[in-house]
Design a protein around this motif. Structure first.
Motif, PDB file in Angstrom:
ATOM      1  N   VAL A 237       0.647  -1.247   0.053  1.00  0.00           N
ATOM      2  CA  VAL A 237       0.099   0.041   0.265  1.00  0.00           C
ATOM      3  C   VAL A 237       0.932   1.145   0.042  1.00  0.00           C
ATOM      4  N   ILE A 238       1.914   1.299   0.749  1.00  0.00           N
ATOM      5  CA  ILE A 238       2.862   2.689   0.931  1.00  0.00           C
ATOM      6  C   ILE A 238       3.371   2.728  -0.554  1.00  0.00           C
ATOM      7  N   TYR A 239       4.033   1.699  -1.131  1.00  0.00           N
ATOM      8  CA  TYR A 239       4.692   1.988  -2.428  1.00  0.00           C
ATOM      9  C   TYR A 239       3.771   2.302  -3.507  1.00  0.00           C
ATOM     10  N   ALA A 240       2.499   1.635  -3.402  1.00  0.00           N
ATOM     11  CA  ALA A 240       1.558   2.009  -4.550  1.00  0.00           C
ATOM     12  C   ALA A 240       1.011   3.440  -4.213  1.00  0.00           C
ATOM     13  N   THR A 241       0.951   3.827  -3.007  1.00  0.00           N
ATOM     14  CA  THR A 241       0.499   5.257  -2.670  1.00  0.00           C
ATOM     15  C   THR A 241       1.501   6.294  -3.189  1.00  0.00           C
ATOM     16  N   ALA A 242       2.793   5.956  -2.865  1.00  0.00           N
ATOM     17  CA  ALA A 242       4.075   7.032  -3.328  1.00  0.00           C
ATOM     18  C   ALA A 242       4.097   6.967  -4.799  1.00  0.00           C
ATOM     19  N   THR A 243       3.871   5.777  -5.738  1.00  0.00           N
ATOM     20  CA  THR A 243       3.863   5.759  -6.950  1.00  0.00           C
ATOM     21  C   THR A 243       2.742   6.528  -7.662  1.00  0.00           C
ATOM     22  N   GLY A 244       1.553   6.227  -7.099  1.00  0.00           N
ATOM     23  CA  GLY A 244       0.404   6.986  -7.407  1.00  0.00           C
ATOM     24  C   GLY A 244       0.429   8.605  -7.363  1.00  0.00           C
ATOM     25  N   LEU A 245       1.146   9.017  -6.252  1.00  0.00           N
ATOM     26  CA  LEU A 245       1.226  10.455  -6.078  1.00  0.00           C
ATOM     27  C   LEU A 245       2.229  11.254  -6.954  1.00  0.00           C
ATOM     28  N   ALA A 246       3.547  10.435  -7.140  1.00  0.00           N
ATOM     29  CA  ALA A 246       4.514  10.760  -8.012  1.00  0.00           C
ATOM     30  C   ALA A 246       3.973  10.717  -9.385  1.00  0.00           C
ATOM     31  N   PRO A 264       3.945  19.648  -4.001  1.00  0.00           N
ATOM     32  CA  PRO A 264       3.744  18.896  -2.737  1.00  0.00           C
ATOM     33  C   PRO A 264       3.439  17.431  -2.995  1.00  0.00           C
ATOM     34  N   LEU A 265       2.765  17.133  -3.952  1.00  0.00           N
ATOM     35  CA  LEU A 265       2.489  15.507  -4.229  1.00  0.00           C
ATOM     36  C   LEU A 265       3.912  14.859  -4.599  1.00  0.00           C
ATOM     37  N   ALA A 266       4.658  15.462  -5.365  1.00  0.00           N
ATOM     38  CA  ALA A 266       5.893  15.023  -5.652  1.00  0.00           C
ATOM     39  C   ALA A 266       6.826  14.787  -4.492  1.00  0.00           C
ATOM     40  N   MET A 267       6.770  15.751  -3.440  1.00  0.00           N
ATOM     41  CA  MET A 267       7.711  15.827  -2.249  1.00  0.00           C
ATOM     42  C   MET A 267       7.386  15.035  -1.121  1.00  0.00           C
ATOM     43  N   VAL A 268       5.928  14.643  -1.235  1.00  0.00           N
ATOM     44  CA  VAL A 268       5.568  13.650  -0.320  1.00  0.00           C
ATOM     45  C   VAL A 268       5.962  12.061  -0.679  1.00  0.00           C
ATOM     46  N   ALA A 269       5.791  12.039  -2.294  1.00  0.00           N
ATOM     47  CA  ALA A 269       6.128  10.724  -2.856  1.00  0.00           C
ATOM     48  C   ALA A 269       7.646  10.364  -2.510  1.00  0.00           C
ATOM     49  N   VAL A 270       8.588  11.660  -2.586  1.00  0.00           N
ATOM     50  CA  VAL A 270      10.136  11.472  -2.288  1.00  0.00           C
ATOM     51  C   VAL A 270      10.239  10.804  -0.837  1.00  0.00           C
ATOM     52  N   VAL A 271       9.600  11.486   0.057  1.00  0.00           N
ATOM     53  CA  VAL A 271       9.780  11.507   1.560  1.00  0.00           C
ATOM     54  C   VAL A 271       9.324   9.838   1.729  1.00  0.00           C
ATOM     55  N   ILE A 272       7.865   9.276   1.421  1.00  0.00           N
ATOM     56  CA  ILE A 272       7.610   7.861   1.425  1.00  0.00           C
ATOM     57  C   ILE A 272       8.693   7.230   0.919  1.00  0.00           C
ATOM     58  N   PHE A 273       9.275   7.520  -0.305  1.00  0.00           N
ATOM     59  CA  PHE A 273      10.198   6.419  -0.707  1.00  0.00           C
ATOM     60  C   PHE A 273      11.692   6.382  -0.078  1.00  0.00           C
ATOM     61  N   ALA A 274      11.870   7.335   0.721  1.00  0.00           N
ATOM     62  CA  ALA A 274      12.926   7.728   1.515  1.00  0.00           C
ATOM     63  C   ALA A 274      12.838   6.947   2.895  1.00  0.00           C
ATOM     64  N   LEU A 275      11.355   6.989   3.317  1.00  0.00           N
ATOM     65  CA  LEU A 275      11.087   6.139   4.598  1.00  0.00           C
ATOM     66  C   LEU A 275      11.299   4.749   4.447  1.00  0.00           C
ATOM     67  N   GLN A 276      10.697   4.122   3.441  1.00  0.00           N
ATOM     68  CA  GLN A 276      10.874   2.603   2.905  1.00  0.00           C
ATOM     69  C   GLN A 276      12.257   2.352   2.809  1.00  0.00           C
ATOM     70  N   ALA A 277      13.222   3.378   2.299  1.00  0.00           N
ATOM     71  CA  ALA A 277      14.846   3.132   2.171  1.00  0.00           C
ATOM     72  C   ALA A 277      15.337   3.017   3.418  1.00  0.00           C
ATOM     73  N   SER A 278      14.824   3.773   4.784  1.00  0.00           N
ATOM     74  CA  SER A 278      15.155   3.892   5.857  1.00  0.00           C
ATOM     75  C   SER A 278      15.018   2.343   6.680  1.00  0.00           C
ATOM     76  N   LEU A 279      14.123   1.545   6.047  1.00  0.00           N
ATOM     77  CA  LEU A 279      13.693   0.129   6.653  1.00  0.00           C
ATOM     78  C   LEU A 279      14.744  -0.741   6.258  1.00  0.00           C
ATOM     79  N   ALA A 280      15.446  -0.454   5.118  1.00  0.00           N
ATOM     80  CA  ALA A 280      16.339  -1.605   4.381  1.00  0.00           C
ATOM     81  C   ALA A 280      17.443  -2.047   5.339  1.00  0.00           C
ATOM     82  N   ALA A 281      17.935  -3.413   5.036  1.00  0.00           N
ATOM     83  CA  ALA A 281      19.036  -3.723   6.155  1.00  0.00           C
ATOM     84  C   ALA A 281      20.234  -2.699   5.941  1.00  0.00           C
ATOM     85  N   ARG A 282      20.445  -2.326   4.573  1.00  0.00           N
ATOM     86  CA  ARG A 282      21.470  -1.296   4.669  1.00  0.00           C
ATOM     87  C   ARG A 282      20.935   0.127   3.913  1.00  0.00           C
ATOM     88  N   PRO A 283      20.286   0.945   4.956  1.00  0.00           N
ATOM     89  CA  PRO A 283      19.606   1.957   4.357  1.00  0.00           C
ATOM     90  C   PRO A 283      20.247   2.951   3.528  1.00  0.00           C
TER      91      PRO A 283
END
Length: 375
Positions: A237-246, A264-283
């Motif tokens: 859901v998170i990735y789909a939302t970020a992609t949809g906003l972008a 603003p839509l683009a910046m929210v999408a960027v932050v969402i992708f960055a949030l998901q990247a923070s959860l990776a094994a190697r952020p």
């Protein structure tokens, strides 16, 4: 009082903040690089001002990430301690840079030179109080980048006043994207109705609305993302939302819709992708250099404009003849000064202000309880 709690680190956001600060820096010095960079590169740097919109969304997210639980538990009673921490975070460095600029302008006057309209002494009180971009002035003066800190200060005060309300907003998976799109439409419509085509137009008049809208998006994003990441299908859901906003941002620009709606839509999408990247094994952006840039990003953002004024005064004879070596020297100077400001001013001043503020709040709480027990 807001209960102290440890929140998980999101290293990609820290690194992203450092990159955004550098984008604003290069935006302000881009014309000095026209002699050795192609026009396409200068045109790209000319969009660096959009990093401020990224800052606004990031700020709303990070503040609710750190203080949302306190507001949810205590409502408006959480506001005083929240404000003490925001004052400790933004004011010491702001006051130091502004005072340095005041000393510089005074030196120009004493030497018989006109400091120019940028150094408008009549507007200094508003600048010191960080209310200069609340619609009181028709143009930006003194430390130009501080306009966004002024609007963020307004956002902090508004969050403190309505924090309990934000804590009760629904965080459903559809509510958040709908809220963001509607708020972006409202912002874009307001810009269009007032004859402004670019989100950076007439910042003195539009910057406050721009900040408040994007800051609110960041707060709503924090509530939504925190809820969705705990669900089994949350990542999808998170990735789909970020992609949809972008996609919606790009499509709106292609369709000729107002740019202030798309950004603003683009910046929210960027932050969402960055949030998901923070959860990776190697952020992403979790290396030492990126993290250090993030740590000193506030100092870079607030100091670079004045440093560039001084650098040009002492080291640049012809702005059209500036070379890569001079730009590199300025960048190293800014990073070095920002490191010193962060370590020698920001951190110790923050601790002092927080201790003093917490002590004052504790004393006020004791007096209040004493009066109630006597009454």
């Amino acid at each position: 009082m807001i209960a102290e709690r440890k929140v998980p680190m999101l290293p990609t956001l820290t690194g992203l903040r450092g990159i955004a600060a550098l984008a604003v820096l290069f935006y302000h010095i881009r014309f000095a690089m026209a002699g050795f960079l192609p026009e396409s590169a200068i045109a790209l740097l000319a969009h660096g001002y959009l990093a401020v919109d990224l800052f606004f969304v990031l700020s709303g997210f990070v503040l609710w990430w750190n203080y949302g639980a306190g507001f949810a538990a205590e409502g408006h009673r959480a506001a005083p301690r929240f404000l003490v921490r925001r004052i400790a975070r933004i004011f010491p460095l702001h006051l130091a840079i502004l005072s340095a600029m005041l000393a510089f302008a005074a030196a120009l006057l004493m030497s018989g030179r006109d400091p120019g309209a940028q150094y408008d002494f009549a507007r200094l009180p508003a600048h010191y109080l960080l209310v200069q971009n609340w619609g009181f002035a028709g143009e930006l003066t003194w430390n130009i980048p501080a306009w966004s800190i002024s609007t963020e200060w307004a956002a902090y005060l508004l969050l403190a006043a309505t924090g309990g309300l934000f804590a009760r907003l629904p965080a459903g998976r559809i509510v958040f994207p709908a809220f963001v799109v509607l708020l972006a439409l409202a912002l874009g419509g307001w810009f269009a109705a007032t004859g402004r085509a670019d989100i950076g137009d007439d910042i003195a008049a539009t910057g406050l609305a721009r900040c408040l809208a994007e800051f609110a998006m960041g707060v709503a994003l924090c509530r939504w993302w925190s809820d969705q990441r705990e669900r089994g299908d949350g990542a999808r859901v998170i990735y789909a939302t970020a992609t949809g906003l972008a996609f919606l941002s790009a499509a709106s620009l292609a369709a000729g819709l107002p740019q202030p709606m798309a950004v603003p839509l683009a910046m929210v999408a960027v932050v969402i992708f960055a949030l998901q990247a923070s959860l990776a094994a190697r952020p992403a952006l979790s290396g030492r250099v990126a993290q250090r840039l993030g740590d000193i990003s506030y100092a870079v953002y607030l100091s670079h404009f004045f440093l560039w004024i001084l650098f040009k005064l002492f080291f640049v004879d012809d702005l059209a003849a500036v070379g890569p070596a001079q730009i590199g020297a300025f960048l190293l100077l800014t990073l070095a000064v920002s490191h010193l400001l962060h370590a020698g001013l920001e951190i110790p001043a923050r601790r002092i202000v927080q201790r003093g503020g917490d002590g004052l709040l504790a004393t006020m709480a004791l007096k209040y309880r004493a009066r109630r027990s006597q009454g």
